[in-house]
Design a protein around this motif. Structure first.
Motif, PDB file in Angstrom:
ATOM      1  N   GLY A 202      75.186  66.657  11.024  1.00  0.00           N
ATOM      2  CA  GLY A 202      76.532  66.901  10.515  1.00  0.00           C
ATOM      3  C   GLY A 202      77.398  65.663  10.614  1.00  0.00           C
ATOM      4  N   LYS A 203      78.488  65.777  11.369  1.00  0.00           N
ATOM      5  CA  LYS A 203      79.440  64.675  11.511  1.00  0.00           C
ATOM      6  C   LYS A 203      79.201  63.852  12.767  1.00  0.00           C
ATOM      7  CE  LYS A 203      82.862  67.247   8.879  1.00  0.00           C
ATOM      8  NZ  LYS A 203      84.174  67.931   8.848  1.00  0.00           N
ATOM      9  N   ARG A 204      78.051  64.038  13.420  1.00  0.00           N
ATOM     10  CA  ARG A 204      77.718  63.298  14.635  1.00  0.00           C
ATOM     11  C   ARG A 204      76.562  62.341  14.381  1.00  0.00           C
ATOM     12  NH1 ARG A 204      77.395  68.597  18.482  1.00  0.00           N
ATOM     13  NH2 ARG A 204      76.248  69.280  16.638  1.00  0.00           N
ATOM     14  N   LEU A 205      76.721  61.112  14.897  1.00  0.00           N
ATOM     15  CA  LEU A 205      75.697  60.082  14.725  1.00  0.00           C
ATOM     16  C   LEU A 205      75.491  59.369  16.055  1.00  0.00           C
ATOM     17  CD1 LEU A 205      73.974  58.697  12.455  1.00  0.00           C
ATOM     18  CD2 LEU A 205      75.788  56.991  12.310  1.00  0.00           C
ATOM     19  N   GLY A 206      74.336  59.580  16.682  1.00  0.00           N
ATOM     20  CA  GLY A 206      74.023  58.974  17.968  1.00  0.00           C
ATOM     21  C   GLY A 206      73.217  57.702  17.788  1.00  0.00           C
ATOM     22  N   ILE A 207      73.671  56.616  18.444  1.00  0.00           N
ATOM     23  CA  ILE A 207      73.013  55.321  18.225  1.00  0.00           C
ATOM     24  C   ILE A 207      72.531  54.655  19.520  1.00  0.00           C
ATOM     25  CG2 ILE A 207      74.263  54.932  16.073  1.00  0.00           C
ATOM     26  CD1 ILE A 207      75.930  52.807  17.621  1.00  0.00           C
ATOM     27  N   ASP A 208      72.457  55.407  20.621  1.00  0.00           N
ATOM     28  CA  ASP A 208      71.838  54.855  21.824  1.00  0.00           C
ATOM     29  C   ASP A 208      70.332  55.041  21.697  1.00  0.00           C
ATOM     30  OD1 ASP A 208      70.821  54.172  24.283  1.00  0.00           O
ATOM     31  OD2 ASP A 208      72.019  55.578  25.444  1.00  0.00           O
ATOM     32  N   GLY A 209      69.648  53.957  21.352  1.00  0.00           N
ATOM     33  CA  GLY A 209      68.200  54.025  21.139  1.00  0.00           C
ATOM     34  C   GLY A 209      67.390  53.974  22.415  1.00  0.00           C
TER      35      GLY A 209
END
Length: 231
Positions: A202-209
């Motif tokens: 949705g409107k959430r984007l996680g970028i801690d790989g």
């Protein structure tokens, strides 16, 4: 171009590799969504690089908060839940040792810099925040209204409540965040785990790989949504 990354955790060589990968130039802008320090071998190399760059901005993460509050606890006593022992348990011991080898002027410069970092950044319809956001209602006039009702702990520390509950608000746009490795997000949500890959819902984007756990550093170009990975 405008780029965003997160959770470098003192891995300076990987950070430099990421800058090469995105072909970062003086006309570009990079936002780092917290956790430049702790756990990795070169915390202050990462931090000083960002401090010296006119086109890089650090948004506060919980590990910068660890450092600030732990150092304050030595002077004023434990004010909340953070003290030196807790910081050390979460990877801060080597950071502290390196900090104590600096002269007073450099220490003050770093402490002042971290103390003045914002908790979030609103870029049009994109919100950058380290931990996450927990809406208290569905209808908001703008992102600023939603962000202003968040407390400090939520913005820096939230995990399961932000990640597992539906994120249903009327605002157009997205929230880009770090803090929780994407494979951990998938685990708590009961999804198949793919370490080191961006997470989107949705409107959430996680970028801690999860680079420090064997994953990858991730950067996103906000101009064209191109994703960059560094192993």
């Amino acid at each position: 171009m405008i780029y965003v990354t997160a959770d470098i955790h003192g891995y300076y060589k990987a950070f430099l590799h990421l800058l090469e990968e995105i072909r970062f130039s003086p006309t570009d802008i990079l936002y780092v969504i917290g956790d430049t320090i702790d756990k990795g071998p070169e915390s202050f190399s990462v931090l000083k690089h960002i401090m010296a760059a006119d086109n890089m901005e650090l948004i506060l993460g919980n590990h910068e908060e660890f450092m600030l509050e732990a150092l304050k606890s030595q002077v004023y006593g434990k004010r909340d839940f953070i003290d030196m022992d807790l910081w050390f348990k979460h990877g801060g011991e080597e950071t502290y040792k390196e900090y104590m080898q600096m002269g007073p002027q450099e220490q003050q410069q770093i402490f002042r810099f971290l103390s003045t970092r914002p908790l979030y950044k609103i870029l049009g319809s994109t919100v950058l925040v380290h931990g996450g956001i927990i809406p208290k209602k569905r209808i908001y006039s703008c992102w600023e209204e939603l962000l202003k009702e968040q407390d400090r702990k939520t913005l820096l520390w939230t995990k399961e409540e932000f990640l597992t509950k539906p994120f249903e608000i009327n605002l157009d746009g997205r929230v880009i965040f770090g803090h929780t490795p994407t494979s951990e997000i998938q685990r708590v949500r009961g999804e198949p785990q793919t370490p080191g890959v961006i997470w989107k819902e949705g409107k959430r984007l996680g970028i801690d790989g999860g680079y420090l756990f064997g994953g990858r550093l991730i950067a996103v170009c906000l101009d064209n949504d191109k994703i960059y990975y560094v192993k």
